[in-house]
Design a protein around this motif. Structure first.
Motif, PDB file in Angstrom:
ATOM      1  N   LEU A  87       0.820  -1.205   0.000  1.00 37.04           N
ATOM      2  CA  LEU A  87       0.000   0.000   0.000  1.00 37.04           C
ATOM      3  C   LEU A  87       0.859   1.263   0.000  1.00 37.04           C
ATOM      4  CD1 LEU A  87      -3.048   0.153  -0.089  1.00 37.04           C
ATOM      5  CD2 LEU A  87      -3.043   0.627   2.361  1.00 37.04           C
ATOM      6  N   LEU A  88       1.975   1.220   0.716  1.00 36.80           N
ATOM      7  CA  LEU A  88       2.883   2.366   0.680  1.00 36.80           C
ATOM      8  C   LEU A  88       3.419   2.591  -0.729  1.00 36.80           C
ATOM      9  CD1 LEU A  88       4.950   1.907   3.981  1.00 36.80           C
ATOM     10  CD2 LEU A  88       3.100   3.531   3.528  1.00 36.80           C
ATOM     11  N   LEU A  89       3.709   1.509  -1.433  1.00 37.84           N
ATOM     12  CA  LEU A  89       4.139   1.627  -2.828  1.00 37.84           C
ATOM     13  C   LEU A  89       3.023   2.207  -3.692  1.00 37.84           C
ATOM     14  CD1 LEU A  89       6.242   1.080  -5.039  1.00 37.84           C
ATOM     15  CD2 LEU A  89       5.325  -1.252  -5.222  1.00 37.84           C
ATOM     16  N   ARG A  90       1.794   1.761  -3.441  1.00 33.36           N
ATOM     17  CA  ARG A  90       0.660   2.301  -4.200  1.00 33.36           C
ATOM     18  C   ARG A  90       0.479   3.780  -3.915  1.00 33.36           C
ATOM     19  NH1 ARG A  90      -1.581   3.715  -7.701  1.00 33.36           N
ATOM     20  NH2 ARG A  90      -3.487   3.033  -8.734  1.00 33.36           N
ATOM     21  N   LEU A  91       0.678   4.183  -2.669  1.00 34.24           N
ATOM     22  CA  LEU A  91       0.574   5.598  -2.326  1.00 34.24           C
ATOM     23  C   LEU A  91       1.635   6.406  -3.056  1.00 34.24           C
ATOM     24  CD1 LEU A  91      -0.615   7.913  -0.672  1.00 34.24           C
ATOM     25  CD2 LEU A  91       0.918   7.261   1.204  1.00 34.24           C
ATOM     26  N   ALA A  92       2.853   5.860  -3.164  1.00 33.96           N
ATOM     27  CA  ALA A  92       3.915   6.557  -3.892  1.00 33.96           C
ATOM     28  C   ALA A  92       3.529   6.764  -5.353  1.00 33.96           C
ATOM     29  CB  ALA A  92       5.217   5.768  -3.786  1.00 33.96           C
ATOM     30  N   ILE A  93       2.850   5.787  -5.939  1.00 34.09           N
ATOM     31  CA  ILE A  93       2.394   5.924  -7.326  1.00 34.09           C
ATOM     32  C   ILE A  93       1.310   7.001  -7.415  1.00 34.09           C
ATOM     33  CG2 ILE A  93       1.241   4.726  -9.229  1.00 34.09           C
ATOM     34  CD1 ILE A  93       2.574   2.148  -8.237  1.00 34.09           C
ATOM     35  N   PHE A  94       0.413   7.011  -6.448  1.00 29.69           N
ATOM     36  CA  PHE A  94      -0.621   8.054  -6.425  1.00 29.69           C
ATOM     37  C   PHE A  94       0.003   9.444  -6.297  1.00 29.69           C
ATOM     38  CE2 PHE A  94      -4.123   5.027  -4.891  1.00 29.69           C
ATOM     39  CZ  PHE A  94      -4.801   5.091  -6.096  1.00 29.69           C
ATOM     40  N   VAL A  95       1.000   9.563  -5.426  1.00 31.91           N
ATOM     41  CA  VAL A  95       1.633  10.863  -5.212  1.00 31.91           C
ATOM     42  C   VAL A  95       2.247  11.388  -6.508  1.00 31.91           C
ATOM     43  CG1 VAL A  95       3.576  12.001  -4.055  1.00 31.91           C
ATOM     44  CG2 VAL A  95       2.022  10.544  -2.743  1.00 31.91           C
ATOM     45  N   ALA A  96       2.738  10.478  -7.333  1.00 34.86           N
ATOM     46  CA  ALA A  96       3.357  10.899  -8.597  1.00 34.86           C
ATOM     47  C   ALA A  96       2.336  11.366  -9.623  1.00 34.86           C
ATOM     48  CB  ALA A  96       4.179   9.742  -9.167  1.00 34.86           C
ATOM     49  N   THR A  97       1.058  10.983  -9.442  1.00 39.86           N
ATOM     50  CA  THR A  97       0.057  11.312 -10.463  1.00 39.86           C
ATOM     51  C   THR A  97      -1.103  12.155  -9.945  1.00 39.86           C
ATOM     52  OG1 THR A  97      -1.096   9.213 -10.005  1.00 39.86           O
ATOM     53  CG2 THR A  97       0.558   9.213 -11.764  1.00 39.86           C
ATOM     54  N   VAL A  98      -1.245  12.270  -8.621  1.00 42.56           N
ATOM     55  CA  VAL A  98      -2.385  12.973  -8.031  1.00 42.56           C
ATOM     56  C   VAL A  98      -1.882  14.170  -7.234  1.00 42.56           C
ATOM     57  CG1 VAL A  98      -4.337  12.799  -6.442  1.00 42.56           C
ATOM     58  CG2 VAL A  98      -3.749  10.848  -7.911  1.00 42.56           C
ATOM     59  N   ASP A  99      -2.521  15.293  -7.409  1.00 45.49           N
ATOM     60  CA  ASP A  99      -2.175  16.511  -6.675  1.00 45.49           C
ATOM     61  C   ASP A  99      -2.985  16.547  -5.378  1.00 45.49           C
ATOM     62  OD1 ASP A  99      -1.356  18.954  -5.792  1.00 45.49           O
ATOM     63  OD2 ASP A  99      -2.309  20.116  -7.388  1.00 45.49           O
ATOM     64  N   PHE A 100      -2.487  15.846  -4.347  1.00 45.89           N
ATOM     65  CA  PHE A 100      -3.236  15.764  -3.094  1.00 45.89           C
ATOM     66  C   PHE A 100      -3.382  17.118  -2.412  1.00 45.89           C
ATOM     67  CE2 PHE A 100      -1.893  11.187  -3.170  1.00 45.89           C
ATOM     68  CZ  PHE A 100      -3.171  10.656  -3.158  1.00 45.89           C
ATOM     69  N   TRP A 101      -2.400  18.011  -2.599  1.00 40.26           N
ATOM     70  CA  TRP A 101      -2.439  19.303  -1.915  1.00 40.26           C
ATOM     71  C   TRP A 101      -3.233  20.345  -2.690  1.00 40.26           C
ATOM     72  CZ3 TRP A 101      -1.130  18.423   2.769  1.00 40.26           C
ATOM     73  CH2 TRP A 101      -0.136  17.488   3.073  1.00 40.26           C
ATOM     74  N   GLY A 102      -3.153  20.315  -4.013  1.00 33.98           N
ATOM     75  CA  GLY A 102      -3.788  21.360  -4.797  1.00 33.98           C
ATOM     76  C   GLY A 102      -5.200  21.046  -5.246  1.00 33.98           C
ATOM     77  N   ASP A 103      -5.576  19.779  -5.291  1.00 35.73           N
ATOM     78  CA  ASP A 103      -6.895  19.400  -5.774  1.00 35.73           C
ATOM     79  C   ASP A 103      -7.803  19.091  -4.585  1.00 35.73           C
ATOM     80  OD1 ASP A 103      -9.128  18.447  -6.997  1.00 35.73           O
ATOM     81  OD2 ASP A 103      -8.162  16.735  -7.972  1.00 35.73           O
TER      82      ASP A 103
END
Length: 348
Positions: A87-103
Motif C-alpha cells: 500500500l505504501l508503494l501504491r501511495l507513492a504511485i498516487f503521489v506521482a500522479t495525483v495533486d493531493f495538496w492542490g486538488d
C-alpha cells in the motif's frame, strides 16, 4: 625445593581450573517460541488449533522476534504486513500522479489509502503482540477494531465521493456520511464489547457482526446501485470490473470470517497454515487492493460526474472522519480500562 614447588603449583592449579571452560557461565538457553494450548489461558485459544501458541509474559523483544518464527499467528501477521507495505508503494504511485495538496477533490482518495494502511497495520500489530498478556490481548484487538472502523468510514467516503451516481446521491446525500460515521463507530463498539464480554454463541457474534454488516450495506450501496444501473458497461468502464471484484472478495472474506473453516473439517491440521482467519485476511487484502484500483480510476475518469455533486462542501467530510477516529479511539481506551479493572478483580 621440589616439594615447595609442588605445593605452590597445587595452590595455583585450582585457580586455573576455575577459569577453565567448565567454569564459564553457561550460555542462555534458546527461548521457547511456541507452546501447546494447555499452557495458555482459554482467552487465547483458537477453535481446532491445539499447538503453535506463544508463551505469555515474555519481553516485547521476544514477541517482535516471533515475526520471523513459526506460530499460529504468523500468517495472519504477514498477510496484512506485506499488504501494508504494498500500500505504501501504491501511495507513492498516487503521489506521482495525483495533486493531493492542490486538488480539493483528491482528499477522499488520500483518506481511503490512509484508512486502508491503518487497518492493515493495526491488524498486523494485534496479531503479532497480543500474546504478551491478557490485558494486551484485549487492548491490541481493540486497536484492531479501531482500524476497521476507520477503514469503514474511509470506504464509505470514497464510494460516496467518486463511485456514486447522481440519482443515488440525490436520495442519500443528507444522511449518507453522518450515518456512515455512526455505523463505523457502532461497529467498533460492537466488536470491542463482544471481545470484552467473551459471550459465546449467537449473542456474541451478533454484537460483532451485525453492526459491521449494516455499515458495509451502507458503504457499498453507491457501488451496488451503479452496478445494477449499468450491468453492460464493464468494457467501457474498467473501474466497474474492479468494483465487482471488491464485492466478491469481501463476501468471500466475510464467509471465512464467520465460519471456522477449513480447520473445523481438519481439526489439529491447520496450526500454522490453512486457518479460516488467514484466508479471510487474504480475501480482505484482495478486496482492498481492488477497491483502491477502482477508486483511483473513478477519481481520474469520473470528475465530470462527481465534481458538480461536491462543489459546495468539498471538505465537509473531514470533521466526520476525525469524529470517527476520535470516538473509536476513546471507545477502545475505555474498554481497555474496564479490562484492567476486570483483571485486577480476577487476580484478588
Amino acid at each position: 625445593m621440589a616439594t615447595a614447588m609442588a605445593q605452590k603449583l597445587s595452590h595455583f592449579l585450582p585457580g586455573l581450573r576455575q577459569v577453565g571452560p567448565e567454569s564459564r557461565p553457561s550460555m542462555q538457553p534458546e527461548p521457547v517460541f511456541t507452546v501447546d494450548r494447555a499452557e495458555v489461558p482459554p482467552l487465547f485459544w483458537k477453535p481446532y488449533i491445539y499447538v503453535g501458541y506463544r508463551p505469555l509474559h515474555q519481553t516485547w523483544r521476544f514477541y517482535f522476534r516471533t515475526l520471523f518464527q513459526q506460530h499460529n499467528e504468523a500468517v495472519n501477521v504477514w498477510t496484512h504486513l506485506l499488504a501494508a507495505l504494498v500500500l505504501l508503494l501504491r501511495l507513492a504511485i498516487f503521489v506521482a500522479t495525483v495533486d493531493f495538496w492542490g486538488d480539493p477533490h483528491a482528499l477522499p482518495l488520500f483518506i481511503i489509502v490512509f484508512a486502508s494502511f491503518t487497518y492493515l497495520s493495526f491488524s498486523a500489530l494485534a496479531h503479532l503482540l497480543q500474546a504478551k498478556s491478557e490485558f494486551w490481548h484485549y487492548s491490541f484487538f481493540f486497536l484492531d477494531y479501531v482500524g476497521v472502523a476507520v477503514y469503514q468510514f474511509g470506504s464509505a467516503l470514497a464510494h460516496f465521493y467518486y463511485a456514486i451516481e447522481p440519482a443515488w446521491h440525490a436520495q442519500v446525500q443528507a444522511v449518507f456520511l453522518p450515518l456512515a460515521a455512526f455505523l463505523a463507530w457502532l461497529s467498533c463498539i460492537g466488536s470491542c464489547y463482544s471481545k470484552y464480554s467473551q459471550k459465546p454463541g449467537l449473542l456474541g457474534r451478533t454484537c460483532q457482526e451485525m453492526p459491521s454488516a449494516l455499515a458495509y450495506a451502507l458503504d457499498i450501496s453507491p457501488v451496488a446501485h451503479r452496478i445494477l444501473m449499468s450491468p453492460n458497461l464493464a468494457s467501457d468502464d474498467p473501474a466497474l470490473l474492479y468494483h465487482k471484484c471488491q464485492v466478491i472478495f469481501f463476501l468471500l472474506a466475510a464467509a471465512f470470517f464467520s465460519a471456522c473453516m477449513p480447520e473445523r473439517w481438519f481439526p489439529g491440521s491447520c496450526h500454522i497454515f490453512g486457518q479460516g482467519h488467514q484466508i479471510f485476511h487474504v480475501f480482505l487484502v484482495l478486496c482492498t487492493m481492488a477497491q483502491l484500483e477502482a477508486v483511483g480510476l473513478d477519481y481520474e475518469a469520473r470528475r465530470p460526474i462527481y465534481e458538480p455533486l461536491h462543489t459546495r462542501w468539498p471538505h465537509n467530510f473531514c470533521g466526520l472522519f476525525l469524529l470517527t477516529v476520535g470516538s473509536s479511539v476513546l471507545t477502545a481506551f475505555l474498554l481497555s480500562q474496564l479490562v484492567r479493572c476486570k483483571l485486577k478483580q480476577k487476580a484478588k
